[in-house]
Scaffold this active site. Structure first.
Site, mmCIF file in Angstrom:
data_model
loop_
_atom_site.group_PDB
_atom_site.id
_atom_site.type_symbol
_atom_site.label_atom_id
_atom_site.label_comp_id
_atom_site.label_asym_id
_atom_site.label_seq_id
_atom_site.Cartn_x
_atom_site.Cartn_y
_atom_site.Cartn_z
ATOM 1 C CD GLU A 1 -7.746 2.020 10.252
ATOM 2 O OE1 GLU A 1 -8.190 2.619 9.266
ATOM 3 O OE2 GLU A 1 -6.685 1.370 10.244
ATOM 4 C CG ASP B 1 1.528 0.833 8.187
ATOM 5 O OD1 ASP B 1 1.541 -0.285 8.733
ATOM 6 O OD2 ASP B 1 0.494 1.388 7.774
ATOM 7 C CG ASP C 1 -0.749 0.655 4.688
ATOM 8 O OD1 ASP C 1 -1.516 1.455 5.251
ATOM 9 O OD2 ASP C 1 -0.937 -0.588 4.706
#
Length: 269
Positions: free
Chosen positions: A186, A87, A48
């Protein structure tokens, strides 16, 4: 480096069991996907992040499901034997498990993706399980989850405190139990990501989570130098296509103004 057979979730597990590192690249279109697959990159994430890198939005939550589906279709057509992960964008899976399964299924049925990814909070167990129970391969995203960054205090490294680190390890185990075939982390400290990778049997993917994960992921726009506003600390720019493209466009413009283009050989008789 041609990928000889289609990559799937079980192949990623095999890579982990053999200690074989593999790569992921966030891509958004047919030609980039084709080049990435031809380069041997095993997994392609239609992230995204395209909201910012391709569509010019200020954040990731602005992209719609329809826009994501459009790009997933394009990437799937160019992906060859690389695995395509779609995603799931903001509000495509948070409203209900029914919506989550329906939209995840569309990414596979219409977008021809091989799997989906969702950003996971502590309450995501039922969502991950529902998607898994529907027969859809699902990747869990923990650590910095941009769609909910407002609740995390902004776009910051996650898991720095002992409590947060322990919670991250527990979350990874929880989502593995729910059916996730891999865990993407992440902006997580390297030592925490190492512990997570050791504690779960599924492959781990690093987007800024250090070298101890089973897979390293980067955004193609960062790798190629196409996205100029900023470069994440964990990323690396391997070339600067922005400069080359800008110079090519400038040369074209100058040729038109000076009447050097089109030349006689460019014209039909």
């Amino acid at each position: 480096m041609t990928i000889e057979k289609k990559i799937g979730p079980m192949d990623l597990s095999t890579f982990k069991s053999k200690g074989q590192k593999f790569s992921m690249l966030s891509v958004y279109d047919y030609p980039t996907a084709k080049l990435a697959s031809e380069a041997g990159i095993e997994t392609l994430l239609v992230g995204d992040s395209l909201a910012m890198t391709v569509l010019g939005h200020p954040d990731t939550i602005s992209v719609t499901f329809e826009e994501m589906l459009h790009h997933v279709k394009a990437v799937s057509r160019g992906a060859g034997n690389s695995m395509v992960v779609a995603d799931m964008p903001f509000l495509s899976y948070q409203t209900s498990t029914r919506d989550a399964v329906k939209n995840a299924g569309k990414f596979l049925k219409e977008g021809r993706a091989d799997a989906v990814k969702i950003e996971c909070g502590r309450n995501s167990f039922k969502t991950v399980r529902a998607i898994y129970d529907a027969g859809i391969p699902i990747m869990a995203h923990i650590g910095l989850t941009p769609q909910s960054s407002g609740q995390l205090g902004g776009m910051r490294v996650q898991g720095k405190s002992v409590n947060n680190a322990l919670r991250m390890i527990d979350d990874a185990k929880l989502f593995e139990e729910a059916g996730a075939f891999s865990i993407l982390m992440e902006c997580v400290p390297s030592d925490i990501a190492k512990l997570v990778s050791q504690e779960v049997s599924v492959p781990t993917i690093s987007y800024g989570a250090g070298p101890h994960c089973d897979c390293q992921g980067l955004v193609s726009s960062d790798v190629l130098g196409l996205f100029q506003p900023f470069l994440p600390k964990f990323s690396r720019r391997y070339t600067d296509l922005s400069k080359q493209i800008r110079e090519a466009f400038k040369s074209y413009h100058e040729d038109v103004v000076s009447q050097q283009f089109p030349a006689e050989e460019n014209c039909y008789p």
